[in-house]
Write a protein that holds these residues in place. Structure first.
Motif, PDB file in Angstrom:
ATOM      1  N   VAL A 125      -7.568  12.640  -2.957  1.00  0.00           N
ATOM      2  CA  VAL A 125      -6.888  11.352  -3.089  1.00  0.00           C
ATOM      3  C   VAL A 125      -7.677  10.457  -4.046  1.00  0.00           C
ATOM      4  O   VAL A 125      -8.888  10.279  -3.889  1.00  0.00           O
ATOM      5  CB  VAL A 125      -6.747  10.654  -1.725  1.00  0.00           C
ATOM      6  CG1 VAL A 125      -6.020   9.317  -1.882  1.00  0.00           C
ATOM      7  CG2 VAL A 125      -6.007  11.544  -0.741  1.00  0.00           C
ATOM      8  N   LYS A 126      -6.979   9.916  -5.037  1.00  0.00           N
ATOM      9  CA  LYS A 126      -7.567   8.945  -5.949  1.00  0.00           C
ATOM     10  C   LYS A 126      -6.822   7.627  -5.807  1.00  0.00           C
ATOM     11  O   LYS A 126      -5.637   7.612  -5.466  1.00  0.00           O
ATOM     12  CB  LYS A 126      -7.515   9.453  -7.389  1.00  0.00           C
ATOM     13  CG  LYS A 126      -8.344  10.715  -7.593  1.00  0.00           C
ATOM     14  CD  LYS A 126      -8.355  11.164  -9.045  1.00  0.00           C
ATOM     15  CE  LYS A 126      -9.228  12.402  -9.219  1.00  0.00           C
ATOM     16  NZ  LYS A 126      -9.240  12.871 -10.630  1.00  0.00           N
ATOM     17  N   GLU A 127      -7.518   6.534  -6.085  1.00  0.00           N
ATOM     18  CA  GLU A 127      -6.952   5.221  -5.783  1.00  0.00           C
ATOM     19  C   GLU A 127      -6.976   4.299  -6.987  1.00  0.00           C
ATOM     20  O   GLU A 127      -7.920   4.312  -7.782  1.00  0.00           O
ATOM     21  CB  GLU A 127      -7.727   4.578  -4.631  1.00  0.00           C
ATOM     22  CG  GLU A 127      -7.173   3.234  -4.188  1.00  0.00           C
ATOM     23  CD  GLU A 127      -7.953   2.650  -3.026  1.00  0.00           C
ATOM     24  OE1 GLU A 127      -7.565   2.924  -1.872  1.00  0.00           O
ATOM     25  OE2 GLU A 127      -8.935   1.922  -3.264  1.00  0.00           O
ATOM     26  N   SER A 162     -11.666   0.531  -8.793  1.00  0.00           N
ATOM     27  CA  SER A 162     -10.822   1.684  -8.425  1.00  0.00           C
ATOM     28  C   SER A 162     -10.120   2.160  -9.692  1.00  0.00           C
ATOM     29  O   SER A 162      -8.937   1.875  -9.900  1.00  0.00           O
ATOM     30  CB  SER A 162      -9.808   1.294  -7.348  1.00  0.00           C
ATOM     31  OG  SER A 162     -10.450   0.908  -6.162  1.00  0.00           O
ATOM     32  N   ARG A 211      -2.010  -1.240  -3.793  1.00  0.00           N
ATOM     33  CA  ARG A 211      -2.989  -0.146  -3.736  1.00  0.00           C
ATOM     34  C   ARG A 211      -2.212   1.167  -3.761  1.00  0.00           C
ATOM     35  O   ARG A 211      -1.361   1.409  -2.903  1.00  0.00           O
ATOM     36  CB  ARG A 211      -3.861  -0.232  -2.487  1.00  0.00           C
ATOM     37  CG  ARG A 211      -4.715  -1.484  -2.449  1.00  0.00           C
ATOM     38  CD  ARG A 211      -5.705  -1.465  -1.308  1.00  0.00           C
ATOM     39  NE  ARG A 211      -6.431  -2.725  -1.227  1.00  0.00           N
ATOM     40  CZ  ARG A 211      -7.387  -2.998  -0.339  1.00  0.00           C
ATOM     41  NH1 ARG A 211      -7.719  -2.061   0.549  1.00  0.00           N
ATOM     42  NH2 ARG A 211      -7.992  -4.158  -0.331  1.00  0.00           N
ATOM     43  N   ASP A 234       0.871  -1.170   0.000  1.00  0.00           N
ATOM     44  CA  ASP A 234       0.000   0.000   0.000  1.00  0.00           C
ATOM     45  C   ASP A 234       0.909   1.220   0.000  1.00  0.00           C
ATOM     46  O   ASP A 234       1.660   1.441   0.948  1.00  0.00           O
ATOM     47  CB  ASP A 234      -0.900  -0.014   1.241  1.00  0.00           C
ATOM     48  CG  ASP A 234      -1.920   1.106   1.240  1.00  0.00           C
ATOM     49  OD1 ASP A 234      -1.498   2.280   1.331  1.00  0.00           O
ATOM     50  OD2 ASP A 234      -3.122   0.828   1.160  1.00  0.00           O
ATOM     51  N   HIS A 243      -2.447   5.218  -3.585  1.00  0.00           N
ATOM     52  CA  HIS A 243      -3.242   6.391  -3.213  1.00  0.00           C
ATOM     53  C   HIS A 243      -2.513   7.607  -3.777  1.00  0.00           C
ATOM     54  O   HIS A 243      -1.411   7.946  -3.319  1.00  0.00           O
ATOM     55  CB  HIS A 243      -3.391   6.486  -1.702  1.00  0.00           C
ATOM     56  CG  HIS A 243      -3.851   5.216  -1.065  1.00  0.00           C
ATOM     57  ND1 HIS A 243      -5.165   4.828  -1.028  1.00  0.00           N
ATOM     58  CD2 HIS A 243      -3.139   4.226  -0.464  1.00  0.00           C
ATOM     59  CE1 HIS A 243      -5.271   3.661  -0.416  1.00  0.00           C
ATOM     60  NE2 HIS A 243      -4.045   3.274  -0.066  1.00  0.00           N
ATOM     61  N   ARG A 244      -3.112   8.263  -4.743  1.00  0.00           N
ATOM     62  CA  ARG A 244      -2.483   9.396  -5.427  1.00  0.00           C
ATOM     63  C   ARG A 244      -3.036  10.688  -4.854  1.00  0.00           C
ATOM     64  O   ARG A 244      -4.219  11.005  -5.018  1.00  0.00           O
ATOM     65  CB  ARG A 244      -2.768   9.314  -6.920  1.00  0.00           C
ATOM     66  CG  ARG A 244      -2.108  10.377  -7.749  1.00  0.00           C
ATOM     67  CD  ARG A 244      -0.639  10.105  -7.957  1.00  0.00           C
ATOM     68  NE  ARG A 244      -0.050  11.062  -8.892  1.00  0.00           N
ATOM     69  CZ  ARG A 244       1.208  11.018  -9.296  1.00  0.00           C
ATOM     70  NH1 ARG A 244       1.999  10.046  -8.882  1.00  0.00           N
ATOM     71  NH2 ARG A 244       1.673  11.923 -10.122  1.00  0.00           N
ATOM     72  N   ARG A 248      -6.043   0.047  -7.824  1.00  0.00           N
ATOM     73  CA  ARG A 248      -5.710  -1.251  -7.251  1.00  0.00           C
ATOM     74  C   ARG A 248      -5.193  -2.143  -8.373  1.00  0.00           C
ATOM     75  O   ARG A 248      -5.906  -2.414  -9.340  1.00  0.00           O
ATOM     76  CB  ARG A 248      -6.923  -1.871  -6.567  1.00  0.00           C
ATOM     77  CG  ARG A 248      -7.453  -0.988  -5.452  1.00  0.00           C
ATOM     78  CD  ARG A 248      -8.487  -1.667  -4.606  1.00  0.00           C
ATOM     79  NE  ARG A 248      -8.932  -0.787  -3.538  1.00  0.00           N
ATOM     80  CZ  ARG A 248      -9.694  -1.158  -2.521  1.00  0.00           C
ATOM     81  NH1 ARG A 248     -10.086  -2.423  -2.434  1.00  0.00           N
ATOM     82  NH2 ARG A 248     -10.053  -0.295  -1.598  1.00  0.00           N
ATOM     83  N   THR A 295       1.411   5.485  -0.830  1.00  0.00           N
ATOM     84  CA  THR A 295       0.827   6.807  -1.048  1.00  0.00           C
ATOM     85  C   THR A 295       1.801   7.652  -1.845  1.00  0.00           C
ATOM     86  O   THR A 295       2.952   7.844  -1.417  1.00  0.00           O
ATOM     87  CB  THR A 295       0.502   7.488   0.284  1.00  0.00           C
ATOM     88  OG1 THR A 295      -0.429   6.682   1.019  1.00  0.00           O
ATOM     89  CG2 THR A 295      -0.104   8.863   0.053  1.00  0.00           C
TER      90      THR A 295
END
Length: 340
Positions: free
Chosen positions: A133-135, A207, A123, A98, A125-126, A137, A100
């Motif tokens: 925040v956009k995600e 996502s 995953r 995960d 997280h941008r 997967r 970021t």
């Protein structure tokens, strides 16, 4: 758990974490100093299973996680631009990352992927300049290299097995290329198990950061074709222990049912074009009573009582006044592809 550290100027370095718990959360600060570095061998040889790293971390020393044979899940930020030699040596159980990322900043995502060749669920997280925040997967399949000797020619050469190396090359100047990732879907379809391919497609659709409509259409077509496996995976996500690696969240089966009815909204984050609507409509054949019955059976077997209730209510509303529900109950169901 004991944390040994060194303060240098306005920053802190964690030198060693002694007798760590299965879950290790490295603190953001020590004595008011942000933690920016982990020392060499900081967790080596320990039984840590899940690791959460601080947002200010920029450096990890050599062999930091060497021999962490139970380490399976890592949560980190993309600012770690100095990864020590042999960071993940003999830590082969890592299956979930995960990360970021921050718009406008360099990312260590490419470097981390190059160190992890096993099947990896990711995953992303941008975080945008506006703080939103956009995600995404993603799944990166496993690959490995085998050195083969050509005795007559007296040379050896490497043979690469698995399509995972292709997925790890989807970068331009350290920036991950989502379109390049999605363009590789035809390769993964023929080289990886159906369950993994279906989960990959579901993850991208649910996502969809960076997902183009053309690629989304291919993922939707695959999910419709493999609806039974998709349904079982989404039901498993309802009842699985959170520690098991999956890119799917609980409560996703109604989305699949709507997709099969042909009434699903265009995927979140994709462009709502007329061409996209026509593609969506042309690929939908509606949902049959057999499919709903298969989902109910799978949910009952998994003990997913909430989803059983929702499905039975949907079946009553969908097929009220028709003989579809009755017919479906008399049809033999297809053999399950894997056990719940």
């Amino acid at each position: 758990m004991e944390i040994q550290y060194t303060l240098t100027g306005q920053e802190a370095r964690i030198d060693r974490i002694v007798d760590p718990d299965a879950l290790v959360i490295v603190p953001e600060e020590v004595e008011g100093h942000p933690v920016t570095e982990l020392g060499a061998y900081v967790l080596s040889g320990t039984d840590v299973e899940e690791l959460r790293l601080p947002s200010h971390l920029v450096r990890i020393g050599a062999y930091g996680f060497y021999g962490c044979r139970k380490l399976a899940r890592i949560y980190c930020h993309s600012r770690i631009l100095d990864l020590g030699t042999g960071l993940f040596a003999d830590a082969r159980q890592i299956e979930f990352l995960d990360i970021t990322e921050y718009e406008g900043e360099k990312s260590c995502f490419k470097d981390l992927l190059s160190e992890l060749r096993q099947t990896l669920r990711v995953r992303i997280h941008r975080v945008g300049a506006d703080g939103q925040v956009k995600e995404a997967r993603l799944i990166f399949p496993e690959y490995y290299e085998e050195w083969v000797e050509n005795t007559p020619a007296r040379i050896t050469f490497a043979e690469t097995h698995g399509c995972g190396h292709r997925y790890r090359y989807c970068f331009v100047n350290r920036e991950f290329q989502y379109a390049g990732y999605d363009a590789l879907f035809p390769h993964v379809k023929v080289q990886e198990p159906e369950e993994l391919v279906t989960e990959l497609a579901l993850g991208r659709l649910l996502s969809p950061y960076g997902l183009k409509e053309e690629d989304a259409g291919r993922y939707r077509a695959y999910v419709r074709e493999h609806w039974e496996t998709a349904g079982q995976l989404l039901i498993l996500a309802d009842v699985r222990d959170h520690e098991e690696a999956t890119n799917l969240e609980a409560g996703g089966l109604p989305w699949l049912v709507e997709l099969l009815t042909g009434q699903a909204e265009m995927d979140k984050g994709t462009k709502n074009t007329e061409a996209g609507k026509r593609s969506e409509a042309s690929g939908a054949n509606g949902i049959a009573g057999e499919q709903v019955a298969a989902f109910i059976e799978a949910a009952q077997k998994a003990g997913d009582t909430e989803m059983v209730s929702w499905l039975m209510d949907f079946r009553h509303r969908r097929f009220a006044g028709t003989d579809e529900e009755g017919e479906s109950s008399r049809r033999p169901l297809r053999k399950r592809r894997f056990e719940l």
